[in-house]
Design a protein around this motif. Structure first.
Motif, PDB file in Angstrom:
ATOM      1  N   MET A   1       0.844  -1.242   0.011  1.00 60.68           N
ATOM      2  CA  MET A   1      -0.070  -0.037  -0.012  1.00 60.68           C
ATOM      3  C   MET A   1       0.886   1.157   0.167  1.00 60.68           C
ATOM      4  O   MET A   1       1.611   1.275   0.680  1.00 60.68           O
ATOM      5  CB  MET A   1      -0.935   0.066   1.227  1.00 60.68           C
ATOM      6  CG  MET A   1      -1.943   1.133   1.150  1.00 60.68           C
ATOM      7  SD  MET A   1      -3.212   1.042  -0.042  1.00 60.68           S
ATOM      8  CE  MET A   1      -4.046   2.386   0.407  1.00 60.68           C
ATOM      9  N   ILE A   2       0.877   2.207  -1.039  1.00 63.44           N
ATOM     10  CA  ILE A   2       1.697   3.395  -0.982  1.00 63.44           C
ATOM     11  C   ILE A   2       0.780   4.350  -0.433  1.00 63.44           C
ATOM     12  O   ILE A   2      -0.257   4.571  -0.679  1.00 63.44           O
ATOM     13  CB  ILE A   2       1.656   3.747  -2.522  1.00 63.44           C
ATOM     14  CG1 ILE A   2       2.496   2.779  -3.366  1.00 63.44           C
ATOM     15  CG2 ILE A   2       2.375   5.304  -2.502  1.00 63.44           C
ATOM     16  CD1 ILE A   2       2.517   2.857  -4.710  1.00 63.44           C
ATOM     17  N   SER A   3       1.648   5.068   0.368  1.00 63.30           N
ATOM     18  CA  SER A   3       1.072   6.220   1.500  1.00 63.30           C
ATOM     19  C   SER A   3       0.399   7.520   0.255  1.00 63.30           C
ATOM     20  O   SER A   3       0.955   7.507  -0.850  1.00 63.30           O
ATOM     21  CB  SER A   3       2.131   6.824   2.389  1.00 63.30           C
ATOM     22  OG  SER A   3       1.372   7.945   3.144  1.00 63.30           O
ATOM     23  N   ASN A   4      -0.355   8.067   0.931  1.00 62.34           N
ATOM     24  CA  ASN A   4      -0.849   9.339   0.135  1.00 62.34           C
ATOM     25  C   ASN A   4       0.164  10.515   0.325  1.00 62.34           C
ATOM     26  O   ASN A   4       0.057  11.443  -0.225  1.00 62.34           O
ATOM     27  CB  ASN A   4      -2.117   9.869   0.653  1.00 62.34           C
ATOM     28  CG  ASN A   4      -3.157   8.799   0.556  1.00 62.34           C
ATOM     29  OD1 ASN A   4      -3.214   8.079  -0.495  1.00 62.34           O
ATOM     30  ND2 ASN A   4      -4.141   8.620   1.319  1.00 62.34           N
ATOM     31  N   THR A   5       1.228  10.721   1.354  1.00 63.58           N
ATOM     32  CA  THR A   5       2.178  11.457   1.288  1.00 63.58           C
ATOM     33  C   THR A   5       3.631  10.938   1.545  1.00 63.58           C
ATOM     34  O   THR A   5       3.745   9.832   1.882  1.00 63.58           O
ATOM     35  CB  THR A   5       1.786  12.374   2.831  1.00 63.58           C
ATOM     36  OG1 THR A   5       1.769  11.509   3.977  1.00 63.58           O
ATOM     37  CG2 THR A   5       0.508  13.070   2.674  1.00 63.58           C
ATOM     38  N   MET A   6       4.520  11.760   1.188  1.00 65.37           N
ATOM     39  CA  MET A   6       5.770  11.412   1.147  1.00 65.37           C
ATOM     40  C   MET A   6       6.660  12.547   1.778  1.00 65.37           C
ATOM     41  O   MET A   6       6.402  13.809   1.888  1.00 65.37           O
ATOM     42  CB  MET A   6       6.274  11.192  -0.304  1.00 65.37           C
ATOM     43  CG  MET A   6       6.279  12.283  -1.115  1.00 65.37           C
ATOM     44  SD  MET A   6       6.745  11.704  -2.902  1.00 65.37           S
ATOM     45  CE  MET A   6       6.633  13.381  -3.711  1.00 65.37           C
ATOM     46  N   LYS A   7       8.114  12.168   1.867  1.00 70.77           N
ATOM     47  CA  LYS A   7       9.119  12.970   2.335  1.00 70.77           C
ATOM     48  C   LYS A   7       9.806  13.486   0.937  1.00 70.77           C
ATOM     49  O   LYS A   7       9.865  12.855  -0.027  1.00 70.77           O
ATOM     50  CB  LYS A   7      10.153  12.448   3.089  1.00 70.77           C
ATOM     51  CG  LYS A   7       9.429  11.873   4.484  1.00 70.77           C
ATOM     52  CD  LYS A   7      10.520  11.103   5.388  1.00 70.77           C
ATOM     53  CE  LYS A   7      10.144  10.689   6.485  1.00 70.77           C
ATOM     54  NZ  LYS A   7      10.876   9.670   7.340  1.00 70.77           N
ATOM     55  N   GLY A   8      10.135  14.847   1.051  1.00 72.47           N
ATOM     56  CA  GLY A   8      10.917  15.347  -0.022  1.00 72.47           C
ATOM     57  C   GLY A   8      11.473  16.788   0.248  1.00 72.47           C
ATOM     58  O   GLY A   8      11.106  17.173   1.467  1.00 72.47           O
ATOM     59  N   VAL A   9      11.775  17.558  -0.710  1.00 75.02           N
ATOM     60  CA  VAL A   9      12.374  18.775  -0.614  1.00 75.02           C
ATOM     61  C   VAL A   9      11.732  19.718  -1.923  1.00 75.02           C
ATOM     62  O   VAL A   9      11.796  19.316  -2.977  1.00 75.02           O
ATOM     63  CB  VAL A   9      13.839  18.747  -0.901  1.00 75.02           C
ATOM     64  CG1 VAL A   9      14.638  20.262  -1.015  1.00 75.02           C
ATOM     65  CG2 VAL A   9      14.455  18.032   0.284  1.00 75.02           C
ATOM     66  N   TYR A  10      11.011  20.782  -1.238  1.00 75.62           N
ATOM     67  CA  TYR A  10      10.332  21.572  -1.978  1.00 75.62           C
ATOM     68  C   TYR A  10      11.380  22.902  -2.428  1.00 75.62           C
ATOM     69  O   TYR A  10      11.931  23.307  -1.593  1.00 75.62           O
ATOM     70  CB  TYR A  10       9.156  22.121  -1.478  1.00 75.62           C
ATOM     71  CG  TYR A  10       7.749  21.661  -1.824  1.00 75.62           C
ATOM     72  CD1 TYR A  10       7.557  20.958  -3.169  1.00 75.62           C
ATOM     73  CD2 TYR A  10       6.880  21.546  -0.889  1.00 75.62           C
ATOM     74  CE1 TYR A  10       6.221  20.153  -2.979  1.00 75.62           C
ATOM     75  CE2 TYR A  10       5.281  20.962  -0.969  1.00 75.62           C
ATOM     76  CZ  TYR A  10       5.392  20.432  -2.104  1.00 75.62           C
ATOM     77  OH  TYR A  10       4.163  19.718  -2.556  1.00 75.62           O
ATOM     78  N   LEU A  11      11.500  23.142  -3.716  1.00 82.30           N
ATOM     79  CA  LEU A  11      11.871  24.386  -4.032  1.00 82.30           C
ATOM     80  C   LEU A  11      10.976  25.451  -4.414  1.00 82.30           C
ATOM     81  O   LEU A  11       9.987  25.157  -4.953  1.00 82.30           O
ATOM     82  CB  LEU A  11      12.829  24.403  -5.427  1.00 82.30           C
ATOM     83  CG  LEU A  11      13.276  25.771  -5.961  1.00 82.30           C
ATOM     84  CD1 LEU A  11      14.253  26.235  -5.046  1.00 82.30           C
ATOM     85  CD2 LEU A  11      13.779  25.466  -7.385  1.00 82.30           C
ATOM     86  N   THR A  12      10.900  26.349  -3.260  1.00 88.32           N
ATOM     87  CA  THR A  12       9.895  27.306  -3.143  1.00 88.32           C
ATOM     88  C   THR A  12       9.793  28.683  -3.879  1.00 88.32           C
ATOM     89  O   THR A  12       8.992  29.362  -4.190  1.00 88.32           O
ATOM     90  CB  THR A  12       9.418  27.695  -1.629  1.00 88.32           C
ATOM     91  OG1 THR A  12      10.866  28.309  -1.256  1.00 88.32           O
ATOM     92  CG2 THR A  12       9.250  26.494  -0.701  1.00 88.32           C
TER      93      THR A  12
END
Length: 351
Positions: A1-12
């Motif tokens: 089951m793949i989660s709906n959210t993940m860890k990552g880095v946003y360039l804002t």
């Protein structure tokens, strides 16, 4: 089951390192009909990440209107990362389910987006989200199966730098009788170009700092030249067949001087300065070919994968960092004291 959210880095937005925001609540992308979902295990750091963040690609006064590979405004937030190694964990409606589980490298120059050919190709991590997160989506054509005993971190050192180098060598038609001068030879693309040029049988002259001379020779360079040396007095006028340039800058006129009549100059970077001085007489009197190299040729990435699988080239990983330590990774990258690639290890998602 793949989660709906993940860890990552946003360039804002465009700016300094403060524009990079590590998050744990980024929505997991959903593949459209012709895409695959890749669970990212490792992602390399490149000049293009910093150039995109700082709007270096912009040629005008505005840092927003043309600061991307496609000369169009970036959409924020953006997940950067052009070097992607991972495995396919889900596929779109038009993709065979048998692809799930494949270990893949992602071709960074995207000629296709969701099944449609782009007139102007995108670059992953610029026009669309890339590998600085636990998941990314890409057109199935650009998620390429790889069969190798190398680690995911080692494989993530290849896509951007080595495909750029292979593309430059292909465009310049480097053959085994050529003397090839490579600038920025200790960096990711430079070290790749050394190996790939030697695989073609060429004689390689590498421009680097004295501190990095031995690692460059260990990669296969036949000789090195100090990057502050006068190339014409050291090598001689009209002494090389091909220049593979990643730096440009004030030394640029010398690159054309050392080229033989009828020779080739290929460029894919300008880390020493984008504005150069050209004496047009040198260009036409020597019948030189100047080649700008960005979009990958149709066989470049396939040839690169073959070279990896056959062990013709080896990964050069200088440092690894956790994804959450991206600021430190880019700081070390910017210091330019390393030889090879810096790679981020992406945390495995909890399911």
């Amino acid at each position: 089951m793949i989660s709906n959210t993940m860890k990552g880095v946003y360039l804002t937005g465009h700016g300094g390192p403060e524009m990079l925001e590590y998050r744990t609540d980024i929505p997991v992308p959903v593949p459209t009909a012709d895409e695959v979902l890749v669970q990212v295990s490792a992602a390399g750091v490149n000049n293009t990440d910093i150039n995109t963040r700082t709007a270096w690609y912009s040629k005008g006064d505005s840092s927003d209107e043309d600061a991307s590979w496609s000369a169009e405004p970036l959409r924020f937030p953006r997940i950067q990362g052009a070097d992607v190694c991972g495995k396919i964990v889900a596929v779109g409606a038009n993709i065979d389910q048998s692809r799930i589980g494949e270990r893949v490298l992602v071709e960074p120059c995207l000629s296709y987006v969701n099944g449609e050919k782009r007139q102007v190709p995108w670059y992953i991590g610029s026009e669309c989200d890339g590998g600085f997160a636990q998941y990314t989506v890409v057109d199935s054509r650009h998620a390429c199966a790889i069969n190798s005993t190398l680690t995911d971190v080692e494989l993530a050192s290849f896509p951007c730098s080595y495909s750029t180098a292979e593309n430059m060598l292909s465009r310049a038609n480097v053959v085994n009788t050529d003397r090839v001068l490579i600038t920025g030879a200790s960096g990711g693309v430079g070290s790749a170009a050394i190996q790939l040029a030697k695989a073609r049988g060429a004689y390689v002259i590498a421009v680097t700092s004295p501190a990095k001379k031995q690692p460059v020779l260990d990669l296969g360079a036949d000789e090195t030249i100090d990057r502050d040396a006068d190339l014409v007095s050291t090598l001689g006028e009209s002494s090389v067949d091909v220049v593979i340039d990643l730096v440009a800058g004030k030394q640029w006129p010398q690159f054309l001087q050392v080229l033989k009549p009828g020779s080739r100059y290929a460029v894919a970077g300008a880390i020493a300065g984008a504005m150069v001085e050209l004496d047009v007489r040198t260009l036409y009197l020597k019948d030189l070919s100047l080649l700008g190299c960005t979009v990958l040729g149709p066989t470049v990435f396939k040839n690169l994968l073959s070279s990896i699988e056959q062990g013709k080239i080896r990964p050069i990983v200088a440092h690894t960092f956790a994804l959450k330590d991206i600021h430190q990774a880019q700081e070390v990258f910017a210091e330019k004291q390393h030889a090879g690639k810096i790679v981020l290890e992406i945390p495995t998602p909890v399911r």
